[in-house]
Design an enzyme around this catalytic site. Sequence first.
Site, PDB file in Angstrom:
ATOM      1  N   VAL A  47       0.812  -1.216   0.000  1.00  0.00           N
ATOM      2  CA  VAL A  47       0.000   0.000   0.000  1.00  0.00           C
ATOM      3  C   VAL A  47       0.847   1.268   0.000  1.00  0.00           C
ATOM      4  O   VAL A  47       0.393   2.319  -0.416  1.00  0.00           O
ATOM      5  CB  VAL A  47      -0.970   0.035   1.207  1.00  0.00           C
ATOM      6  CG1 VAL A  47      -2.083  -0.972   1.046  1.00  0.00           C
ATOM      7  CG2 VAL A  47      -0.231  -0.198   2.521  1.00  0.00           C
ATOM      8  N   LYS A  48       2.047   1.185   0.532  1.00  0.00           N
ATOM      9  CA  LYS A  48       2.992   2.310   0.596  1.00  0.00           C
ATOM     10  C   LYS A  48       2.331   3.576   1.137  1.00  0.00           C
ATOM     11  O   LYS A  48       2.505   4.676   0.591  1.00  0.00           O
ATOM     12  CB  LYS A  48       3.630   2.558  -0.769  1.00  0.00           C
ATOM     13  CG  LYS A  48       4.522   1.401  -1.224  1.00  0.00           C
ATOM     14  CD  LYS A  48       5.323   1.772  -2.456  1.00  0.00           C
ATOM     15  CE  LYS A  48       6.215   0.622  -2.885  1.00  0.00           C
ATOM     16  NZ  LYS A  48       5.450  -0.495  -3.490  1.00  0.00           N
ATOM     17  N   ARG A  49       1.608   3.437   2.235  1.00  0.00           N
ATOM     18  CA  ARG A  49       0.983   4.596   2.864  1.00  0.00           C
ATOM     19  C   ARG A  49       2.040   5.436   3.587  1.00  0.00           C
ATOM     20  O   ARG A  49       3.013   4.911   4.111  1.00  0.00           O
ATOM     21  CB  ARG A  49      -0.075   4.160   3.878  1.00  0.00           C
ATOM     22  CG  ARG A  49      -1.141   3.221   3.345  1.00  0.00           C
ATOM     23  CD  ARG A  49      -2.060   3.896   2.358  1.00  0.00           C
ATOM     24  NE  ARG A  49      -3.243   3.092   2.097  1.00  0.00           N
ATOM     25  CZ  ARG A  49      -3.807   2.950   0.904  1.00  0.00           C
ATOM     26  NH1 ARG A  49      -3.285   3.549  -0.144  1.00  0.00           N
ATOM     27  NH2 ARG A  49      -4.885   2.212   0.755  1.00  0.00           N
TER      28      ARG A  49
END
Length: 288
Positions: free
Chosen positions: A98-100
């Site tokens: 997700v690479k939030r």
Amino acid sequence: MTTPQPFAHRFSQLAEQRSPFCLGIDPSRDLLTRWGLPDNARGLRDFCERVADAAGSSVAVVKPQSAFFERHGPEGLQVLQELMRRFKSVGTLTLLDVKRGDIGSTMEAYAETVFGEGSAYEADAATFTAYLGLGALLKTLERARASGAAAFLVVRSSNPEGTSLQMSRGEDGRTVAEALADGLRAFNEKPGQDAAPVAGAVMGATLPDSDRGVIERLGGALLLTPGIGAQGAGFDDLKRLFAGREAQVIPTATRSVLEAGPDTAALRQALERHLAPARAFRATARPS
């Protein structure tokens, strides 16, 4: 509720029993079209079922990229949940890509979405970015630890656009990547906690030898290494770049496997072409 074994322990066990290989799952519009599937939630579900059928219980980790599911709205997110549950049912670790990255309170909400029993995804691991500062991710890392999960932070990516930022130097002379690596190591090695590393690093498999210094700074952190196959890296590149740290590496490929579809048998063959070299790569970490 009992806390599962730490992700690092579970990965190590599966890497020995199966293969350390991680299969990325990126059902892009282009790939659905190439498979002859409609670009909608129905086509997405068909795609995921075929991938799961082909993979079975052969890999240690799967890494679905959430954006390719989110673009199909609520139905796409339901397919993502179904896919993750299916892989978890055969003991495969799920790493949600997700690479939030946001401020602390928002990151806490993201962590509650992906980690822990009863969360939306109950992921075993997930990816994050630290552009707003490593301190903004502390509650995310703590949530991961409490859930027996892992949080992989982008340290050095393989895309060329990332180099100018990641290799910029601060007032203390360290690059952004070096400072982040130092911070991850400090979190993992904080006294009074389980020795299993919770904070992992995303390190592109196509990086040059000059990045070995960043890798050394990470200590015992697990290393998620996307870029094998379609992006140009091979297992010889992993041997060169991660020499001495083979047991920490999670070799990852996506397109070089998925482009063999839609035939399930062809997908299995493409997958096996990665599983065996990944086993051999990890075996070099053990004394003969």
